[in-house]
Design an enzyme around this catalytic site. Structure first.
Site, PDB file in Angstrom:
ATOM      1  N   PHE A   4      60.380 -42.905  11.332  1.00 57.67           N
ATOM      2  CA  PHE A   4      59.543 -41.844  11.909  1.00 57.67           C
ATOM      3  C   PHE A   4      58.782 -41.145  10.791  1.00 57.67           C
ATOM      4  O   PHE A   4      59.376 -40.641   9.835  1.00 57.67           O
ATOM      5  CB  PHE A   4      60.412 -40.830  12.662  1.00 57.67           C
ATOM      6  CG  PHE A   4      59.627 -39.716  13.296  1.00 57.67           C
ATOM      7  CD1 PHE A   4      58.944 -39.927  14.481  1.00 57.67           C
ATOM      8  CD2 PHE A   4      59.553 -38.463  12.691  1.00 57.67           C
ATOM      9  CE1 PHE A   4      58.194 -38.904  15.062  1.00 57.67           C
ATOM     10  CE2 PHE A   4      58.816 -37.430  13.266  1.00 57.67           C
ATOM     11  CZ  PHE A   4      58.139 -37.660  14.459  1.00 57.67           C
ATOM     12  N   GLU A  83      65.145 -40.808  -1.953  1.00 61.19           N
ATOM     13  CA  GLU A  83      66.379 -40.110  -1.571  1.00 61.19           C
ATOM     14  C   GLU A  83      67.089 -39.601  -2.819  1.00 61.19           C
ATOM     15  O   GLU A  83      67.636 -38.500  -2.820  1.00 61.19           O
ATOM     16  CB  GLU A  83      67.259 -41.068  -0.776  1.00 61.19           C
ATOM     17  CG  GLU A  83      68.362 -40.383  -0.037  1.00 61.19           C
ATOM     18  CD  GLU A  83      69.067 -41.323   0.937  1.00 61.19           C
ATOM     19  OE1 GLU A  83      69.752 -40.820   1.816  1.00 61.19           O
ATOM     20  OE2 GLU A  83      68.939 -42.551   0.787  1.00 61.19           O
TER      21      GLU A  83
HETATM   22  C1  BEZ Z   1      55.991 -39.045   5.911  1.00 61.22           C
HETATM   23  O1  BEZ Z   1      54.847 -39.203   5.554  1.00 61.22           O
HETATM   24  O2  BEZ Z   1      56.252 -38.843   7.072  1.00 61.22           O
HETATM   25  C2  BEZ Z   1      57.103 -39.093   4.890  1.00 61.22           C
HETATM   26  C3  BEZ Z   1      57.382 -40.259   4.218  1.00 61.22           C
HETATM   27  C4  BEZ Z   1      58.399 -40.286   3.290  1.00 61.22           C
HETATM   28  C5  BEZ Z   1      59.129 -39.176   3.010  1.00 61.22           C
HETATM   29  C6  BEZ Z   1      58.842 -38.013   3.691  1.00 61.22           C
HETATM   30  C7  BEZ Z   1      57.825 -37.963   4.635  1.00 61.22           C
END
Ligand code: BEZ
Length: 178
Positions: A4, A83
């Site tokens: 998501f 992470e």
């Molecule tokens: C995003 O763009 O939704 C996203 C991708 C990676 C980490 C945090 C947010």
């Protein structure tokens, strides 16, 4: 496996996917509280990008992607690398417009309060000023905000008061600066 996206992944996924759907997650709020020193800012002059905040009753709209095989392994490797830099992995259900559950367990990455680039809350005008003056290797911070606003309005056709208010303030401030 589903991922998501609620930030740049909405308008620029940098991987191939087999299926995509817009939807929202429950109990999460999108906030421009994460500092960016590698994309929309530089060390010493961070830009601001979005992260998610746990907030009962709130919805955050975004885009979920189904990925498979090698792409899945590569994307997970990249995101898991983040992470280690202070992003947490959560499993979320993704819901559709009619409150139907679209996806039972999508992965979402959330920048934690204790990550080294976390900036936290600030007055909207101060956030808007920071976005207006910041740029990094991926380009001006304002482009990130405007693309997010555009995709929420035009592609997802949803409301996000925090994002729209910041976009409105940035437009006013940039007119004033001319
Ligand atoms: C995003 O763009 O939704 C996203 C991708 C990676 C980490 C945090 C947010």
């Amino acid at each position: 496996m589903w991922i998501f996206g609620y930030g740049s992944l909405i308008w620029r996924p940098d991987f191939d996917f087999v299926e995509r759907t817009h939807g929202y997650v429950r109990g999460w709020q999108r906030v421009f509280w994460q500092g960016s020193t590698d994309h929309r800012g530089v060390p010493g002059a961070p830009g601001r990008v979005v992260t998610l905040l746990q907030e009962p009753g709130v919805r955050c709209w975004g885009t979920a992607y189904r990925i498979e095989g090698e792409v899945r392994d590569r994307v997970l490797d990249e995101l898991d690398h983040r992470e280690k830099g202070g992003y947490e992995r959560h499993e979320v259900d993704v819901w559709g417009n009619d409150d139907r559950r679209l996806i039972e367990s999508a992965l979402v990455y959330v920048a934690t309060r204790d990550n080294p680039h976390f900036l936290g809350p600030e007055e909207p005008e101060a956030i808007a000023r920071q976005i207006l003056r910041s740029r990094g290797p991926s380009g001006p911070n304002i482009d990130y905000l405007m693309e997010l606003e555009r995709s929420l309005r035009e592609d997802l056709k949803v409301d996000d008061q925090h994002v729209f208010e910041l976009a409105r303030l940035v437009r006013i401030l940039s007119e004033e600066a001319k």
